[in-house]
Motif scaffolding. Structure first.
Motif, short mmCIF file in Angstrom:
data_model
loop_
_atom_site.label_atom_id
_atom_site.label_comp_id
_atom_site.label_asym_id
_atom_site.label_seq_id
_atom_site.Cartn_x
_atom_site.Cartn_y
_atom_site.Cartn_z
N SER A 192 0.82 -1.20 0.00
CA SER A 192 0.00 0.00 0.00
C SER A 192 0.86 1.26 0.00
O SER A 192 0.45 2.30 -0.50
N ALA A 193 2.08 1.18 0.55
CA ALA A 193 2.96 2.34 0.58
C ALA A 193 3.34 2.77 -0.83
O ALA A 193 3.80 3.89 -1.04
N TYR B 49 1.14 2.52 -3.52
CA TYR B 49 0.02 2.95 -4.36
C TYR B 49 -1.08 3.70 -3.62
O TYR B 49 -1.86 4.42 -4.22
N TRP B 50 -1.13 3.54 -2.32
CA TRP B 50 -2.21 4.16 -1.56
C TRP B 50 -2.18 5.67 -1.72
O TRP B 50 -1.15 6.29 -1.52
N PRO B 51 -3.29 6.30 -2.08
CA PRO B 51 -3.28 7.76 -2.16
C PRO B 51 -3.01 8.32 -0.77
O PRO B 51 -3.46 7.75 0.21
N ALA B 52 -2.28 9.40 -0.71
CA ALA B 52 -1.78 9.87 0.59
C ALA B 52 -2.88 10.47 1.46
O ALA B 52 -2.67 11.42 2.18
N LEU B 53 -4.09 9.92 1.40
CA LEU B 53 -5.14 10.55 2.18
C LEU B 53 -5.08 10.10 3.63
O LEU B 53 -4.64 9.01 3.94
#
Lengths: 475, 397
Positions: free
Chosen positions: B132-133, B135-139
């Protein structure tokens, strides 16, 4: 025989008004922009030369396209030691392609020549890309004109838009534009001197080319040559003996400056209106000169570039201060939260490359459910190891939920993100890009765009796919 | 044949540190503060503990997450100290299962978090080495819960001003309760106008819709009914249910879920009520503590816990049903909103408040009514990928 078979283009969605630049830099450009309503397209904070190249490559050949080689031309490397062309190859799943960056002031044209030579030598198609990611320093004369864009040209032995006849080059160390570290430096000398040197070099180079091809200068129907002095074409034409009927491209020095992509963009313009069998002379100057001769096939069966719609789009206007921040031309304190970012795990990235680079998920063969990322066990029917790869990179989707986050660290707050439902199935929480808070709504159509996700403390750039409004993003 | 946990485990002592900006305290200090209170109440020394579970999201020893910080703080020489990720509620579940299984007579569950040394607001982003680090959007958490708010409004056709009014009401209520709690992080009354005019964090969530990010620890000492009897406790507080449910990807990967509620919480609640023998939660639950990390979360969770009619949370909250004088008082200690949210201590902090109220030890904020059954619900993760734990407590007749 090698032809230009396809052309693709990408224009970023953000727009910077020339008058806004002049206004912000009061007194620097006196009297130059009165009543000026022109603008230049500029990158978003999550775009760089690599993402521009990927977008142009996708517009040229699509996700399913193949090429024997990829030649990427840029004024300077985006990531020294890490080739942009290799990243493009990774995204386009062209693992067997030879990928090379071509650097320099006329890198776009050089990339095209290299692609043509590759195609001649191997019989395979070759993709040439020219990328202009320009960040002129404040107060630089180029600050008013430099625009960001990328163009792709696929060459091969199949019939196409134009047939390549030959090329000739001269080399002189007289750099007018280069990069020192992160700083893009304009080193334009006195304009009439530059024009004279350019014309002299072009004259000798073109003369050699035409002699080698046994072509009479009067046969040239179109002269494509990006220049900074509007008289250069006429002077060169007169000296060589090019007909007064010849049409000039690249002579509009008031228009946007597309840097090293200018030559191929002007060639694209020429091809779009060329008649069958018209000869097109392409000249590109910078540390010498390159001259290429083509013969047009006519425009009847020319495929429409999806990227060109980006150019026509009105875009989103940004202030000069926002642009400077996004382009990294001024230092910004992004806050302590931003410094929690850590190193990118290369092994992890490699293991999941198909998802990260190509937005590839899985489709369960048992229940046909598409899902992201691909997993061992199907999220719907729990069948094990039944998923086959499926790419979502060109699949449109619908925004289900979304938020604007003012807490998250970002170069362009607020961070926009939402849950995307892909057409045909599959869902992913994605960052949103190329849009403003007031245009976002549940149900908005989006499509994936390859963008910068983060930069780690050692400067490694991690890319991933974001969701952009479908109408504004090229395919 | 399977059996329920119901009435097989008693809580004989609980402790909770003061939550807040505990600049002067280390994790060890916070652990001791919570444990000391529980140990005194239960008359238990560290040496008597043979089993203990520790919950934390961020640990200080730099050796990875484990039970070691608890073993170090309390010098638990003879105890097997387990680790339960970022959930105090889960530590309670492990300790209770050990007692119910007859593995031990007494066990400790302790959760602790030291968040204020990060230097910035909000909860730190999660670990960096997972997929996830990349691709996860930084929300952030408030942004994820803002999506819940948008989806809730869309599903139920709730007017934006009504939702904002109800969200503000929730925050004002928790602040009023926090004032009466000497251990709460934020002890100041606020007005609805202040909530509505606070700086935006992730609209419609503003600064005063967010819970406090705090340092703190909370713990429970549990034992078997026989062990409680041997200690002379005649009417102990017992566990009626302990349930847990997690997302398995349906919300995040399939297209059915509309983002307006939390299926894992509904699933968790159904299991908990079944375990506790509760058929009508709205009339059988006397007191509730829910995971009000953001005001919108409290509204939606009250529906997911079936404590109010679906789609009617705004109207029900505004009618005062969850006020201290209402039918089901909730967040009587200030909630995550004002007691604060030291991540891994929060689940046990909620149970602590139920325990204090059911034991009639809640001091100035003691509810003046007969209390038989209380519910605590904690949440981990974000609406589309979450874990939920529920504890239902009651007093034995």
């Amino acid at each position: 025989m090698v032809n230009i078979t396809r052309i693709g283009r990408y224009v970023p969605r953000y727009r910077l008004r020339r008058s806004a630049i002049a206004g912000a830099l009061s007194g620097v450009f006196p009297g130059q922009l009165e009543g000026d309503s022109g603008y230049r397209a500029v990158c978003a904070s999550d775009e760089d030369a690599t993402t521009l190249a990927v977008a142009a490559a996708l517009d040229t050949v699509g996700m399913a396209g193949q090429a024997g080689s990829i030649l990427l031309g840029a004024i300077a490397p985006t990531h020294s030691g890490r080739q942009d062309a290799a990243i493009v190859a990774d995204v386009l799943a062209m693992a067997s392609a030879e990928a090379r960056d071509v650097i320099g002031m006329r890198a776009g044209t050089s990339a095209l020549i290299q692609a043509i030579r590759d195609a001649q030598a191997t019989g395979k198609t070759a993709l040439a890309l020219a990328v202009a990611h320009q960040r002129p320093l404040m107060q630089s004369p180029r600050a008013l004109a430099a625009a960001d864009t990328a163009i792709g040209m696929l060459v091969g032995t199949e019939p196409g838009l134009a047939r390549y006849l030959g090329s000739c080059a001269s080399t002189v160390d007289s750099p007018a534009q280069f990069q020192v570290g992160d700083r893009q430096v304009a080193y334009h000398w006195e304009e009439r001197w530059s024009r004279e040197v350019s014309v002299q070099l072009a004259e000798s180079t073109v003369t050699r080319l035409l002699q080698s091809l046994q072509v009479n200068p009067s046969e040239i129907a179109m002269l494509v040559w990006p220049v900074t002095n509007g008289q250069a074409h006429r002077i060169l034409a007169n000296r060589i003996g090019i007909s007064s009927e010849c049409r000039f491209f690249g002579a509009d020095v008031q228009g946007p400056d597309h840097g090293i992509a200018s030559a191929l963009i002007q060639l694209d313009h020429a091809l779009s209106c060329a008649e069958r069998d018209e000869k097109i002379l392409l000249i590109d100057s910078g540390q010498g000169c390159e001259a290429l001769l083509f013969v047009a096939s006519g425009t009847a069966d020319r495929p429409e570039s999806a990227g060109a719609t980006g150019a026509a789009d009105e875009g989103i206007e940004v202030s000069y201060a926002t642009y400077l921040r996004w382009a990294g031309l001024i230092d910004v304190d992004r806050g302590l939260r931003a410094e929690g970012e850590s190193l990118v795990s290369l092994s992890l990235r490699h293991r999941h490359a198909s998802f990260l680079a190509r937005l590839q998920g899985g489709r369960c063969m048992h229940c046909a459910t598409p899902q992201l990322p691909m997993s061992l066990v199907c999220v719907r029917c729990a069948a094990v190891r039944t998923q086959v790869p499926v790419s979502f990179a060109t699949t449109t989707g619908t925004l289900r939920t979304w938020s604007a986050d003012y807490l998250a660290a970002s170069d362009a707050p607020p961070v926009l993100a939402g849950l995307i439902d892909f057409e045909g199935g599959g869902r992913l929480m994605m960052a949103l890009t190329d849009c403003q808070v007031d245009e976002i709504h549940t149900g908005m159509r989006v499509k994936p765009a390859f963008r910068v996700r983060s930069r780690d403390p050692r400067g490694h750039t991690q890319y991933f796919w974001k969701a952009a409004p479908a109408a504004a993003s090229p395919s | 044949m399977t059996t329920s946990i119901r009435d097989r485990v008693c809580i004989i002592g609980m402790g909770c540190s003061r939550f807040g900006e505990r600049w002067e305290c280390s994790t060890e200090d916070l652990i001791w503060e919570a444990f000391h209170e529980a140990a005194q109440a239960a008359d238990v020394s560290p040496a008597e503990l043979k089993y203990a579970w520790y919950a934390t999201a961020l640990e200080e020893q730099h050796i990875g997450k484990s039970g070691i910080p608890l073993a170090l703080a309390l010098r638990l020489r003879h105890a097997a100290v387990g680790f339960c990720a970022a959930s105090g509620m889960e530590a309670l579940r492990c300790a209770s299962y050990a007692v119910a299984a007859g593995v031990c007579d007494i066990a400790l569950a302790l959760g602790c978090e030291k968040l204020k040394d990060t230097g910035f607001g909000g909860v730190p982003q999660s670990a960096a080495w997972g997929l996830s680090a990349l691709y996860w959007p930084a929300l952030t958490s408030p942004a994820a819960f803002a999506q819940l708010a948008h989806a809730y409004r869309a599903r139920h056709g709730v007017d934006e001003s009504l939702l904002r009014e109800a969200m503000a009401y929730v925050s004002v209520k928790s602040h009023a309760n926090g004032v009466a709690n000497p251990k709460a992080h934020l002890r100041k009354t606020i007005t609805a106008e202040q909530v509505l005019n606070a700086p935006p964090v992730a609209p419609p969530i503003g600064l005063l819709d967010c819970c406090g990010v705090s340092d703190g620890a909370a713990c429970a000492i549990v034992c078997s009914p026989d062990a409680a009897k041997r200690r002379g406790i005649t009417h102990p507080v017992t566990l009626k249910a302990l349930s847990y449910a997690v997302s398995y990807g349906e919300e995040a990967q399939l297209q059915g879920w509309d983002g307006s509620h939390l299926p894992a919480v509904r699933n968790c609640a159904e299991k908990a009520y079944r375990m506790a023998g509760i058929d009508e939660p709205r009339s059988q639950i006397d007191l509730a503590q829910v995971h009000d990390c953001f005001s919108i979360a409290e509204l939606v969770l009250l529906e997911d816990l079936m404590l109010c009619e679906e789609g009617r949370a705004c109207q029900t909250v505004l009618a005062g049903r969850f006020d201290n004088h209402g039918a089901i008082p909730s967040q009587t200690d200030g909630g995550l909103k004002c007691f604060g949210h030291p991540i891994s201590a929060s689940g046990l902090r909620m149970v602590y408040e139920l325990y204090q109220q059911l034991s009639l030890n809640a001091g100035d904020r003691q509810l003046q009514r007969r209390l038989r059954v209380g519910l605590a619900q904690s949440l981990g993760g974000l609406p589309h990928l979450c874990a939920s734990g529920i504890a239902i407590l009651g007093v034995s007749d």
